[in-house]
Write a protein that holds these residues in place. Structure first.
Motif, short mmCIF file in Angstrom:
data_model
loop_
_atom_site.label_atom_id
_atom_site.label_comp_id
_atom_site.label_asym_id
_atom_site.label_seq_id
_atom_site.Cartn_x
_atom_site.Cartn_y
_atom_site.Cartn_z
N ILE A 98 -10.96 -32.44 38.42
CA ILE A 98 -10.19 -31.53 37.26
C ILE A 98 -10.19 -32.47 36.08
O ILE A 98 -10.48 -31.97 35.18
N PRO A 99 -9.75 -33.80 36.11
CA PRO A 99 -9.71 -34.76 34.99
C PRO A 99 -11.15 -34.79 34.38
O PRO A 99 -11.27 -34.92 32.94
N ILE A 100 -12.15 -34.70 34.97
CA ILE A 100 -13.54 -34.95 34.41
C ILE A 100 -14.13 -33.78 33.46
O ILE A 100 -14.72 -33.79 32.38
N GLY A 101 -13.31 -32.49 33.80
CA GLY A 101 -13.54 -31.27 32.95
C GLY A 101 -12.52 -31.34 31.86
O GLY A 101 -12.58 -30.73 30.72
N LEU A 102 -11.33 -31.92 32.01
CA LEU A 102 -10.24 -31.97 31.06
C LEU A 102 -10.20 -32.80 29.97
O LEU A 102 -10.12 -32.69 28.59
N PHE A 103 -10.41 -34.29 30.41
CA PHE A 103 -10.38 -35.33 29.41
C PHE A 103 -11.63 -35.07 28.53
O PHE A 103 -11.31 -35.55 27.28
N PRO A 104 -12.69 -35.14 28.72
CA PRO A 104 -13.80 -34.74 27.77
C PRO A 104 -13.47 -33.67 26.52
O PRO A 104 -13.99 -33.92 25.62
N ALA A 128 -19.12 -28.74 33.19
CA ALA A 128 -19.82 -28.32 34.63
C ALA A 128 -21.02 -29.25 34.91
O ALA A 128 -21.10 -29.64 35.97
N ILE A 129 -21.99 -29.33 33.73
CA ILE A 129 -22.86 -30.39 34.00
C ILE A 129 -22.47 -31.83 34.33
O ILE A 129 -22.77 -32.50 35.35
N LEU A 130 -21.48 -32.25 33.51
CA LEU A 130 -21.01 -33.45 33.78
C LEU A 130 -20.36 -33.58 35.10
O LEU A 130 -20.56 -34.91 35.78
N GLY A 131 -19.51 -32.59 35.71
CA GLY A 131 -19.09 -32.55 36.97
C GLY A 131 -20.16 -32.74 37.96
O GLY A 131 -20.09 -33.33 39.05
N PHE A 132 -21.26 -31.89 37.72
CA PHE A 132 -22.52 -31.71 38.86
C PHE A 132 -23.05 -33.18 38.89
O PHE A 132 -23.41 -33.73 40.08
N VAL A 133 -23.22 -33.52 37.58
CA VAL A 133 -24.24 -34.90 37.68
C VAL A 133 -23.39 -36.02 38.08
O VAL A 133 -23.89 -36.85 39.07
N THR A 189 -17.77 -29.60 41.22
CA THR A 189 -18.24 -29.17 39.85
C THR A 189 -17.45 -27.81 39.47
O THR A 189 -17.08 -27.83 38.31
N PHE A 190 -16.80 -27.15 40.61
CA PHE A 190 -15.78 -26.24 40.21
C PHE A 190 -14.66 -26.77 39.68
O PHE A 190 -13.95 -26.24 38.99
N GLY A 191 -14.19 -27.91 40.29
CA GLY A 191 -13.15 -28.66 40.01
C GLY A 191 -13.20 -29.00 38.45
O GLY A 191 -12.09 -29.04 37.63
N ALA A 192 -14.36 -29.36 37.99
CA ALA A 192 -14.79 -29.97 36.35
C ALA A 192 -14.37 -28.56 35.59
O ALA A 192 -14.06 -28.81 34.46
N ILE A 193 -15.09 -27.34 36.15
CA ILE A 193 -14.69 -26.19 35.42
C ILE A 193 -13.15 -25.90 35.25
O ILE A 193 -12.86 -25.46 34.21
N CYS A 194 -12.27 -25.94 36.41
CA CYS A 194 -11.14 -25.87 36.43
C CYS A 194 -10.38 -26.66 35.36
O CYS A 194 -9.48 -26.48 34.45
N GLY A 195 -10.88 -27.76 35.06
CA GLY A 195 -10.28 -28.99 34.08
C GLY A 195 -10.49 -28.23 32.82
O GLY A 195 -9.68 -28.39 32.06
#
Length: 94
Positions: A16-22, A35-40, A65-71
């Protein structure tokens, strides 16, 4: 059942922080970039785990990846409900 549930929730929550903080820091944030950042990042972690003889799984990549999107979705909710708070985090261009 509990081990599977902890694995499911843990893989989502840790990214979740990977999608939230950026999204908080940069103007050009989008769900696709999160999503791309979380996937990579998740793919890199799974790739490196292969070399240290740890278990690798595709479902970890999907859940992370879903967690990054949730962020990113949390960011959108924060931007709608607390717009001044989200502006405090925005990096200013010099």
């Amino acid at each position: 059942f509990f081990v599977t549930l902890i694995n499911l929730i843990g893989n989502i929550a840790i990214f979740i922080p990977i999608g939230l903080f950026p999204a908080l820091l940069f103007r050009n944030a989008s769900w696709k970039r999160s999503a791309i950042l979380g996937f990579v990042l998740s793919s890199l972690i799974e790739f490196l785990q292969y070399f240290i003889m740890r278990n690798t799984a595709v479902d970890d990549i999907i859940l992370n990846t879903f967690g990054a999107i949730c962020g990113y979705l949390i960011y959108l909710l924060m931007r709608k409900k607390l717009p001044i708070f989200t502006l405090l985090f925005l990096c200013q261009e010099q």
